[in-house]
Design an enzyme around this catalytic site. Structure first.
Site, PDB file in Angstrom:
ATOM      1  N   CYS A   4       0.864  -1.183   0.000  1.00  0.00           N
ATOM      2  CA  CYS A   4       0.000   0.000   0.000  1.00  0.00           C
ATOM      3  C   CYS A   4       0.905   1.239   0.000  1.00  0.00           C
ATOM      4  O   CYS A   4       1.739   1.414   0.902  1.00  0.00           O
ATOM      5  CB  CYS A   4      -0.928   0.017   1.208  1.00  0.00           C
ATOM      6  SG  CYS A   4      -1.773   1.605   1.411  1.00  0.00           S
ATOM      7  N   CYS A   7       0.579   3.346   3.191  1.00  0.00           N
ATOM      8  CA  CYS A   7       1.194   2.675   4.340  1.00  0.00           C
ATOM      9  C   CYS A   7       2.715   2.838   4.280  1.00  0.00           C
ATOM     10  O   CYS A   7       3.370   3.062   5.315  1.00  0.00           O
ATOM     11  CB  CYS A   7       0.829   1.192   4.362  1.00  0.00           C
ATOM     12  SG  CYS A   7      -0.861   0.843   4.905  1.00  0.00           S
ATOM     13  N   ASP A  30       0.242  16.623  -1.246  1.00  0.00           N
ATOM     14  CA  ASP A  30      -0.035  15.822  -2.440  1.00  0.00           C
ATOM     15  C   ASP A  30       1.063  16.067  -3.477  1.00  0.00           C
ATOM     16  O   ASP A  30       1.486  17.200  -3.705  1.00  0.00           O
ATOM     17  CB  ASP A  30      -1.408  16.196  -3.009  1.00  0.00           C
ATOM     18  CG  ASP A  30      -1.924  15.156  -3.983  1.00  0.00           C
ATOM     19  OD1 ASP A  30      -2.922  14.486  -3.664  1.00  0.00           O
ATOM     20  OD2 ASP A  30      -1.326  14.990  -5.075  1.00  0.00           O
ATOM     21  N   HIS A  97      -6.226   3.571   0.207  1.00  0.00           N
ATOM     22  CA  HIS A  97      -5.984   3.769   1.647  1.00  0.00           C
ATOM     23  C   HIS A  97      -6.731   5.052   1.985  1.00  0.00           C
ATOM     24  O   HIS A  97      -6.468   6.102   1.363  1.00  0.00           O
ATOM     25  CB  HIS A  97      -4.484   3.898   1.919  1.00  0.00           C
ATOM     26  CG  HIS A  97      -4.105   4.078   3.363  1.00  0.00           C
ATOM     27  ND1 HIS A  97      -3.178   3.285   4.016  1.00  0.00           N
ATOM     28  CD2 HIS A  97      -4.533   4.966   4.300  1.00  0.00           C
ATOM     29  CE1 HIS A  97      -3.038   3.686   5.268  1.00  0.00           C
ATOM     30  NE2 HIS A  97      -3.864   4.721   5.469  1.00  0.00           N
ATOM     31  N   HIS A  99      -8.123   8.449   2.699  1.00  0.00           N
ATOM     32  CA  HIS A  99      -7.439   9.739   2.811  1.00  0.00           C
ATOM     33  C   HIS A  99      -8.423  10.862   2.582  1.00  0.00           C
ATOM     34  O   HIS A  99      -9.385  10.729   1.832  1.00  0.00           O
ATOM     35  CB  HIS A  99      -6.256   9.846   1.840  1.00  0.00           C
ATOM     36  CG  HIS A  99      -6.583   9.520   0.409  1.00  0.00           C
ATOM     37  ND1 HIS A  99      -6.736   8.237  -0.033  1.00  0.00           N
ATOM     38  CD2 HIS A  99      -6.796  10.310  -0.664  1.00  0.00           C
ATOM     39  CE1 HIS A  99      -7.004   8.234  -1.323  1.00  0.00           C
ATOM     40  NE2 HIS A  99      -7.071   9.495  -1.735  1.00  0.00           N
ATOM     41  N   HIS A 101      -8.480  14.680   1.280  1.00  0.00           N
ATOM     42  CA  HIS A 101      -7.787  15.789   0.620  1.00  0.00           C
ATOM     43  C   HIS A 101      -8.214  17.089   1.310  1.00  0.00           C
ATOM     44  O   HIS A 101      -9.414  17.312   1.519  1.00  0.00           O
ATOM     45  CB  HIS A 101      -8.209  15.904  -0.851  1.00  0.00           C
ATOM     46  CG  HIS A 101      -7.888  14.728  -1.721  1.00  0.00           C
ATOM     47  ND1 HIS A 101      -6.863  14.742  -2.625  1.00  0.00           N
ATOM     48  CD2 HIS A 101      -8.485  13.513  -1.834  1.00  0.00           C
ATOM     49  CE1 HIS A 101      -6.831  13.586  -3.278  1.00  0.00           C
ATOM     50  NE2 HIS A 101      -7.816  12.819  -2.815  1.00  0.00           N
TER      51      HIS A 101
HETATM   52  P1  AMP Z   1      -7.324   9.768  -4.875  1.00  0.00           P
HETATM   53  O1  AMP Z   1      -7.323   9.870  -6.383  1.00  0.00           O
HETATM   54  O2  AMP Z   1      -8.471  10.454  -4.234  1.00  0.00           O
HETATM   55  O3  AMP Z   1      -7.162   8.329  -4.438  1.00  0.00           O
HETATM   56  O4  AMP Z   1      -6.065  10.583  -4.374  1.00  0.00           O
HETATM   57  C1  AMP Z   1      -4.793  10.038  -4.349  1.00  0.00           C
HETATM   58  C2  AMP Z   1      -3.838  11.194  -4.318  1.00  0.00           C
HETATM   59  O5  AMP Z   1      -2.568  10.712  -3.968  1.00  0.00           O
HETATM   60  C3  AMP Z   1      -3.668  11.929  -5.665  1.00  0.00           C
HETATM   61  O6  AMP Z   1      -4.068  13.281  -5.520  1.00  0.00           O
HETATM   62  C4  AMP Z   1      -2.175  11.790  -5.958  1.00  0.00           C
HETATM   63  O7  AMP Z   1      -1.621  12.953  -6.528  1.00  0.00           O
HETATM   64  C5  AMP Z   1      -1.619  11.528  -4.577  1.00  0.00           C
HETATM   65  N1  AMP Z   1      -0.347  10.809  -4.556  1.00  0.00           N
HETATM   66  C6  AMP Z   1      -0.028   9.690  -5.229  1.00  0.00           C
HETATM   67  N2  AMP Z   1       1.217   9.300  -4.919  1.00  0.00           N
HETATM   68  C7  AMP Z   1       1.689  10.190  -4.016  1.00  0.00           C
HETATM   69  C8  AMP Z   1       2.922  10.330  -3.307  1.00  0.00           C
HETATM   70  N3  AMP Z   1       3.942   9.456  -3.450  1.00  0.00           N
HETATM   71  N4  AMP Z   1       3.061  11.372  -2.460  1.00  0.00           N
HETATM   72  C9  AMP Z   1       2.062  12.258  -2.310  1.00  0.00           C
HETATM   73  N5  AMP Z   1       0.872  12.171  -2.940  1.00  0.00           N
HETATM   74  C10 AMP Z   1       0.687  11.159  -3.782  1.00  0.00           C
END
Ligand code: AMP
Length: 113
Positions: A4, A7, A30, A97, A99, A101
């Site tokens: 994950c 994680c 992000d 996972h 989250h 925003h």
């Molecule tokens: P969601 O599409 O709602 O699942 O949001 C996932 C978010 O994770 C997206 O806005 C991505 O830009 C962000 N994301 C993906 N990988 C990373 C990372 N390594 N560090 C920070 N944000 C990330």
């Protein structure tokens, strides 16, 4: 949870731009910001999405939302901010996972979808 992404970020196996951490919650910027301020708040315990929120203790859910409020206050988002949690494929959730925003720093669109 093995494999994950979030994680691994919580555990420090993948670097992140951390903005907040406590015993239940981790928050980081992000990597692909959609607003001048774009932070992700995640519970340290792995659950896939809001749909699985019953797998968290009430205190863990509350800790996430209290962290949202603290992070927004610390960032001086006095004009307001938007909190979004995408859940499942119709909502385009890309990381399974839970989250939240936090988006702020500019006027948001009137329509949410
Ligand atoms: P969601 O599409 O709602 O699942 O949001 C996932 C978010 O994770 C997206 O806005 C991505 O830009 C962000 N994301 C993906 N990988 C990373 C990372 N390594 N560090 C920070 N944000 C990330």
């Amino acid at each position: 949870m093995e494999n994950c992404l979030f994680c691994k970020i919580v555990n420090g196996d993948i670097p992140s731009d951390k903005v907040y951490e406590d015993d239940r919650v981790f928050a980081f910027r992000d990597i692909n910001p959609q607003a001048p301020f774009h932070v992700l708040v995640v519970p340290k315990k792995h659950v896939a999405s809001v749909a699985e929120i019953d797998k968290l203790e009430d205190s863990e859910v509350a800790a996430c939302l209290r962290a949202v409020a603290k992070i927004a206050a610390d960032a001086s988002l006095s004009g307001g901010f938007r909190v979004i949690s995408n859940c499942g494929p119709d909502a385009c959730q890309s990381v399974p996972h839970l989250h939240f925003h936090i988006l702020g720093g500019r006027q948001m669109a009137d329509k949410m979808a």
